[in-house]
Write a protein that holds these residues in place. Structure first.
Motif, short mmCIF file in Angstrom:
data_model
loop_
_atom_site.label_atom_id
_atom_site.label_comp_id
_atom_site.label_asym_id
_atom_site.label_seq_id
_atom_site.Cartn_x
_atom_site.Cartn_y
_atom_site.Cartn_z
N THR A 271 32.18 35.69 46.81
CA THR A 271 31.11 36.62 47.17
C THR A 271 30.40 37.05 45.89
O THR A 271 30.84 36.77 44.78
CB THR A 271 31.69 37.85 47.86
OG1 THR A 271 32.57 38.52 46.92
CG2 THR A 271 32.47 37.49 49.11
N TYR A 274 32.68 39.29 43.85
CA TYR A 274 33.76 38.54 43.22
C TYR A 274 33.24 37.71 42.06
O TYR A 274 33.91 37.56 41.03
CB TYR A 274 34.45 37.66 44.26
CG TYR A 274 35.64 36.90 43.72
CD1 TYR A 274 36.65 37.55 43.01
CD2 TYR A 274 35.78 35.53 43.92
CE1 TYR A 274 37.75 36.87 42.53
CE2 TYR A 274 36.88 34.83 43.45
CZ TYR A 274 37.86 35.50 42.75
OH TYR A 274 38.95 34.81 42.26
N GLU A 368 32.88 44.83 50.46
CA GLU A 368 33.67 45.08 49.27
C GLU A 368 33.14 46.31 48.53
O GLU A 368 31.98 46.71 48.72
CB GLU A 368 33.63 43.85 48.35
CG GLU A 368 34.23 42.60 48.97
CD GLU A 368 34.07 41.39 48.07
OE1 GLU A 368 34.59 41.42 46.93
OE2 GLU A 368 33.40 40.42 48.49
N ASN A 398 39.43 44.50 47.91
CA ASN A 398 38.34 43.52 48.01
C ASN A 398 38.89 42.13 48.31
O ASN A 398 38.34 41.38 49.13
CB ASN A 398 37.53 43.49 46.72
CG ASN A 398 36.61 44.68 46.56
OD1 ASN A 398 36.47 45.50 47.47
ND2 ASN A 398 35.98 44.79 45.41
N ARG A 402 38.09 39.86 51.63
CA ARG A 402 37.53 38.50 51.61
C ARG A 402 38.40 37.54 52.41
O ARG A 402 37.89 36.72 53.19
CB ARG A 402 37.40 38.00 50.17
CG ARG A 402 36.35 38.71 49.34
CD ARG A 402 36.09 37.98 48.03
NE ARG A 402 37.28 37.93 47.17
CZ ARG A 402 37.59 38.85 46.25
NH1 ARG A 402 36.81 39.91 46.10
NH2 ARG A 402 38.65 38.71 45.48
#
Length: 419
Positions: A271, A274, A368, A398, A402
């Protein structure tokens, strides 16, 4: 402290944080509690080894308990540096010994972190600068690679391991490092199996590869569960030597274990948040892993990951493989949730007192959360962050978000899958 000794075999996960000393190879002599190293041969690669291994933990304990001062510590360490020849240039004679010397210098330097960088002795900083000038590939700060990889490889070879703590506390600290070192191959193996499925889907049996990855993740999760045996007071006692400081490098942290990141990248696409985490972390991963993480970040972003291949229909799974893939995600989530529980016990200030993160509550989040913030609604105090400098609460939740989001997308595509 009675130091770790050369082992006949690798320590089992069940031995970690045990009150008993790990079994030694027969015939290996024991060392006196605080005396100089008798077996100086293996220490000759670093002239600072005898001091860091045998005297530094007791001296740091004296400072922590008010029986000594940082000024006295600095005076003694400057004497050690002079005796080792630091005033004449870099202490390492070749690159193979330079990393061990660097580890010793950084163990000495990080002993001053509780007092702040103003306490760093100039001769110690000068010795580090000389090392880095001579060997530019060295990490100039205490890194995961030095603390875990180099330190534990030395333990496997010679039975010597660097710790900040004395006595029984030092044994717990030793196991904290060894646990990371011994666990990572399980995560790396799981990544290798998923990676092969992405790179050569026609040459790999999906069910077999996913089941093997599942076994690796299950083993990895069990290693993490052992950390629940580490007393909070013990962790807090040596954690302070790994913290970063304002304007300085991030501290050494399990957040920079590369195989966990590679495993996620092979499994699902990164993401935006991330990706930001990876950008800020890349320089702190072990040197060997940086190009590999970068390669898999690009590959995964472009759809080269297991979940996206299944969603796009490029990777067809039979029932056995589908069950294994969902099992991989579930075990990965299990690891993250165990890590959350261990972290909440070790660093309660990183969580709201009423916080009880569950899979359901994390998946129900609207996305997130910024890992540079404090603990969610907290006030952003530095105490809420891990040694990495990131919010431990948000980094871990987070990751769970995910994984659970990817699992939900898979089940919508695959339909009912039962074991």
């Amino acid at each position: 402290m009675r130091r770790a000794r050369t082992m006949e075999a690798k320590v089992k996960k069940e031995d970690l944080f045990s009150p008993q000393e790990h079994p030694a190879r027969p015939g290996t002599p024991e060392r006196s509690r605080r005396g100089p190293a008798r077996d100086a041969g293996p220490l000759s690669r670093s002239p600072l080894g005898p001091y860091v291994l045998n005297r530094l933990p007791a001296e740091l304990a004296a400072v922590a308990q008010g029986r000594g001062t940082y000024a006295q510590l600095a005076t003694e360490q400057c004497r050690v540096l002079r005796a080792a020849g630091a005033e004449d240039g870099p202490l390492a004679t070749d690159l193979s010994s330079a990393r061990l010397v660097q580890l010793d210098l950084l163990f000495m330097l990080n002993g001053y972190l509780p007092a702040g960088p103003t306490a760093f002795p100039r001769p110690l900083l000068a010795a580090l600068a000389a090392q880095c000038d001579r060997y530019p590939s060295l990490d100039p700060h205490m890194s995961y690679e030095l603390l875990i990889d180099v330190n534990c490889a030395e333990w496997e070879t010679t039975g010597h391991i660097r710790v900040f703590s004395d006595g029984d506390l030092g044994r717990l600290e030793r196991d904290f490092y060894l646990g990371h070192h011994l666990a990572e191959p399980a995560a790396r193996g799981a990544f290798d199996r998923l990676g092969s499925l992405v790179r050569e889907p026609d040459a790999v049996d999906p069910a077999a590869a996913l089941e093997e990855a599942l076994r690796g993740l299950d083993d990895f999760r069990r290693y993490m569960a052992q950390y629940g045996r580490l007393p909070r007071e013990a962790f807090q006692a040596f954690r302070r030597y790994h913290m970063g400081h304002p304007g300085g490098a991030r501290g050494a942290s399990g957040a920079f274990m590369p195989s966990v990141q590679l495993l996620e990248l092979a499994l699902l696409a990164p993401t935006a948040l991330y990706e930001r985490y990876l950008e800020q972390s890349l320089a702190y991963f072990p040197a060997w892993s940086r190009p590999v993480v970068s390669e898999w970040r690009e590959r995964s972003r472009a759809g080269g990951n297991v979940v996206q291949a299944v969603l796009d229909g490029r990777l067809e799974l039979d029932r056995r493989a589908a069950v294994a893939l969902l099992g991989v995600i579930d075990r990965f989530v299990d690891f993250r949730m165990v890590h959350l529980g261990v972290t909440r016990k070790a660093i309660p200030e990183a969580f709201e007192p009423s916080a009880r993160p569950t899979r359901q509550s994390i998946l129900a989040q609207d996305g997130e959360r910024d890992f540079l913030d404090g603990a969610g609604p907290g006030d952003g105090r530095a105490s809420e962050r891990g040694t990495s400098g990131f919010s431990v609460h948000n980094v871990l939740t987070n990751a769970v978000h995910r994984l659970l989001s990817a699992r939900r997308r898979l089940t919508e595509t695959l339909g009912p899958v039962t074991d």
